[in-house]
Design a protein around this motif. Structure first.
Motif, PDB file in Angstrom:
ATOM      1  N   UNK A 530       0.829  -1.206   0.000  1.00 44.74           N
ATOM      2  CA  UNK A 530       0.000   0.000   0.000  1.00 44.74           C
ATOM      3  C   UNK A 530       0.865   1.258   0.000  1.00 44.74           C
ATOM      4  N   UNK A 531       1.896   1.269   0.862  1.00 44.06           N
ATOM      5  CA  UNK A 531       2.765   2.443   0.939  1.00 44.06           C
ATOM      6  C   UNK A 531       3.570   2.665  -0.320  1.00 44.06           C
ATOM      7  N   UNK A 532       4.039   1.587  -0.960  1.00 48.16           N
ATOM      8  CA  UNK A 532       4.807   1.719  -2.205  1.00 48.16           C
ATOM      9  C   UNK A 532       3.945   2.362  -3.287  1.00 48.16           C
ATOM     10  N   UNK A 533       2.679   1.966  -3.337  1.00 50.40           N
ATOM     11  CA  UNK A 533       1.782   2.557  -4.338  1.00 50.40           C
ATOM     12  C   UNK A 533       1.622   4.058  -4.093  1.00 50.40           C
ATOM     13  N   UNK A 534       1.510   4.480  -2.818  1.00 49.04           N
ATOM     14  CA  UNK A 534       1.362   5.905  -2.507  1.00 49.04           C
ATOM     15  C   UNK A 534       2.614   6.691  -2.895  1.00 49.04           C
TER      16      UNK A 534
END
Length: 754
Positions: A530-534
């Motif tokens: 999730x954080x990588x996508x953000x």
């Protein structure tokens, strides 16, 4: 091959047998034995054990052994009934449907069921296919499991008596005994008898098992004993006569006898101590039995007066009893010809305990003034004595040494320690793998706990279980002695329900932690994704898709990119900081640090002139060591290298000290010569809180002091910076000024010479 049944064989339950096994029993006890014989004898008819031994003869022999241990009537009757043929692998019936319980009551039925459970354990262990099940640690686990399965010590006594009877039958009938059976006796049952202090059974078991395992060695030692028998018996008779006369003169009532020799103990002592048969001092041994402890020490003094003692061979097990409760005085003395022999001195109570172990302990404890003529009947005291032994065994196995706990030889009291004992046994259970490996688990453990104990991955993939061959729910509480088989999926993970204590899937904190780790890892991976996508979406917005993400994370104060992603997913990090980072002035805008300048013409490294004089020698090639970079006025020392002249080090340099210790002959005395025109490179270590413009401010210090920086190495971790500058100085004064000035720069926590 099993022996064929003998037609018209005489009944083993004759009048002589009844008289022997009824010794010490009251009329009710004798009536119970008679009822057990009447009930069991027709069911024994024509039945044989797998070894070929008639089951009726086996049951009669077991009861005879137990009578010699002074057990109660219930134990003797239960032992006879436990010898009846049965399917050991079938589950035990409930007491309501058990014919033994209907005929003889719940107590005897429990003893019979417990004994058969131990028999089943032996069958499963002998069928083991796992090599680990035969290891030494597994033998210890099997002993612990055997004890834990026996809710009553009488069950263990019945099992020991049954094994001894089987060994006797092999010896009497000359039927070959398998080596596995004899080895199991030495590995499992003899140590168990020793732990309970039942030497009468222990010695006979060891001798018989040794006879079947090593027949030639057994015969050799027996032959040597026989050759010396007449001489030994003559000496013992003479010694007994002398001792009895001396004790009588002192008013001490005593029984003096020769002590029987056990072939296995002789062989074991010869093997362990590397002795020859002729060197065995305790082949001739006396035993003195007196009324009280004071008489023991009086008799010891008389023995030492009559014969010369060997001081290093004296053991006082009265003041320091053995862990299993054994108490006695042991001494070795030499006769008139200088030949040693052993003398044991003990009271009658100590002798009873030495022969019968815990059975004698109950007998003396409960008999009181009746002189030990009543059978054990106090359930509480029996359980207390049993718990002492189990606790001592567990402590010994877990600690690898002698057991701690209540003082051996003293009954545990009914206070706090005694009350705590039963709770201890409820803490662990012992179950088997299909390969007969014993697994120790906490009480209340389930098949899921069992699976996680074997392997974490097996626990994750556990989907079902068989207990003693029957499918059971995963919440089933396991019991000691059960065989557990796990049914697993090829892949997958645990259920979140397993972490709910109300559902009862897990009892082991270790297994519960492994399930939590699984879900924590899953949650972490989800946050990283999730954080990588953000972060990548923010970089796309800024048009910076070609950025090295690991470098970006470090510039933002994170050790790894994954840490940045997790912080972004948990909203602990603002994505605006990425934009701010890219909007900062480029590092090129800062003044170029002096670190990029080349070495000056007067540098010691560039010119090759170190300014160092080798004392007593001229025109020697010298070079400054880079490990410590010496400069005037440092204390220096020289080390003669192979092919590169003399290497100059600071006197406190670790590399130099190691070289000097290894090859002191290469150390040479040196001193500074003319150094006023020479620049010397030194390393300066600066530690500071990282901030924008820090490198520029430090470079300005070197520029202001007109110091040439020829090398720089920087490392930044989160908010801390560590920089090493290689600076050319003329001497110690310019170096001191530089260190003082660097220490005053904003954010610098330390500046020092490396």
């Amino acid at each position: 091959m099993p022996a064929p049944p003998v037609l018209d064989a005489p009944s083993p339950f004759d009048a002589a047998w009844r008289e022997e096994v009824g010794a010490g029993l009251d009329p009710d006890g004798l009536a119970l034995i008679d009822r057990a014989v009447a009930w069991a004898e027709p069911r024994f008819e024509g039945q044989h054990a797998l070894t070929g031994e008639p089951l009726a003869g086996h049951g009669a022999g077991v009861v005879r052994v137990l009578a010699g241990l002074h057990t109660d009537a219930a134990t003797r009757a239960a032992a006879l009934l436990a010898a009846l043929p049965t399917d050991l692998m079938a589950p035990a019936p409930s007491l309501r449907s058990d014919p033994v319980a209907a005929a003889f009551g719940a107590e005897i039925a429990r003893l019979v069921q417990g004994t058969r459970a131990l028999l089943r354990l032996g069958v499963v262990a002998r069928q083991a296919s796992d090599a680990e099940a035969e290891s030494g640690s597994q033998k210890e686990m099997q002993r612990k499991m055997l004890l834990a399965m026996a809710a009553d010590l009488r069950i263990v006594l019945m099992r020991l008596a049954s094994r001894l009877r089987s060994l006797r039958w092999h010896a009497e009938s000359k039927t070959p005994c398998s080596t596995a059976f004899a080895r199991e006796t030495l590995d499992l049952y003899a140590p168990l008898a020793n732990r309970l202090g039942i030497w009468q059974i222990k010695w006979e078991m060891e001798d018989l098992a040794f006879r079947f395992l090593e027949p030639e060695k057994y015969k050799q030692i027996a032959r040597l004993l026989e050759e010396k028998r007449a001489e030994r018996e003559a000496f013992i008779a003479s010694a007994i006569e002398r001792l009895q006369a001396a004790l009588a003169r002192s008013g001490i009532e005593a029984e003096v006898s020769g002590r029987p020799k056990h072939i296995y103990s002789i062989w074991n002592k010869m093997r362990v101590k590397g002795l020859d048969f002729s060197q065995m001092y305790d082949l001739r041994a006396l035993r003195i039995i007196v009324d009280d402890v004071r008489a023991c020490y009086t008799a010891l003094g008389m023995v030492h007066e009559m014969w010369t003692p060997i001081s290093e061979e004296f053991d006082d097990y009265i003041s320091r009893p053995k862990p299993n409760g054994y108490r006695s005085l042991h001494t070795v003395v030499t006769d008139d010809d200088g030949r040693p022999f052993e003398v044991q001195i003990r009271t009658r109570e100590m002798h009873q305990f030495a022969e019968y172990g815990m059975a004698a302990h109950w007998r003396y404890k409960e008999a009181g003034s009746k002189g030990g003529q009543v059978a054990a009947s106090s359930e509480y005291d029996r359980q207390l004595a049993w718990m002492r032994q189990l606790l001592a065994w567990n402590t010994e196995v877990e600690g690898g040494g002698e057991p701690a706990g209540p003082a051996p030889g003293k009954p545990a009291g009914k206070g706090r320690n005694a009350a705590a004992a039963p709770a201890h046994t409820d803490e662990r259970i012992y179950v088997l793998t299909p390969q007969a490996r014993v697994i120790e688990l906490p009480a209340g453990a389930t098949p899921v706990d069992f699976a996680y104990h074997l392997h974490t991955d097996l626990g994750h993939r556990c989907r079902g279980a068989r207990v003693d061959g029957q499918m059971v729910p995963l919440q089933t509480r396991l019991s000691t002695g059960q065989t557990v088989e796990i049914i697993s999926a090829k892949s997958g993970g645990p259920s979140r329900d397993w972490l709910n204590p109300q559902l009862g899937f897990l009892a082991s904190p270790r297994a519960r932690a492994k399930v939590r780790m699984w879900f924590n890892a899953i949650e972490l991976q989800q946050r990283i994704t999730q954080g990588q996508a953000l972060v990548e979406k923010e970089l796309q917005r800024l048009g910076k898709t070609a950025v090295n993400l690991e470098q970006l994370a470090q510039n933002l104060g994170f050790a790894r990119a994954d840490d940045l992603y997790v912080a972004a997913a948990k909203e602990e990090f603002s994505l605006r900081q990425i934009d701010t980072l890219f909007q900062q002035p480029a590092p090129a805008a800062e003044p170029q640090p002096a670190a990029l300048r080349s070495a000056s013409a007067g540098s010691a490294e560039k010119s090759g002139k170190s300014g160092v004089l080798v004392v007593g020698v001229g025109s020697l090639l010298t070079q400054l060591a880079r490990c410590c970079r010496p400069a005037p006025p440092d204390a220096i020392a020289g080390f003669v290298t192979r092919g590169r002249g003399v290497s100059i080090h600071r006197s406190d340099c670790h590399s130099y000290l190691a070289l000097a210790a290894r090859e002191p002959e290469r150390v040479i005395e040196v001193a500074w010569g003319e150094t006023s025109d020479t620049f010397y490179p030194v390393d300066i270590s600066v530690r500071a809180h990282d901030r924008s413009g820090l490198l520029r401010d430090l470079s300005e210090v070197f520029a202001r002091l007109r110091l040439n920086v020829v090398g720089v190495n920087t490392q930044s971790r989160q908010s801390l910076a560590h920089m090493v500058f290689t600076v050319e100085v003329r001497g110690g004064e310019s170096l001191s000024r530089a260190l003082d000035a660097l220490a005053e720069v904003q954010g610098v926590s330390s500046a020092a010479r490396r």
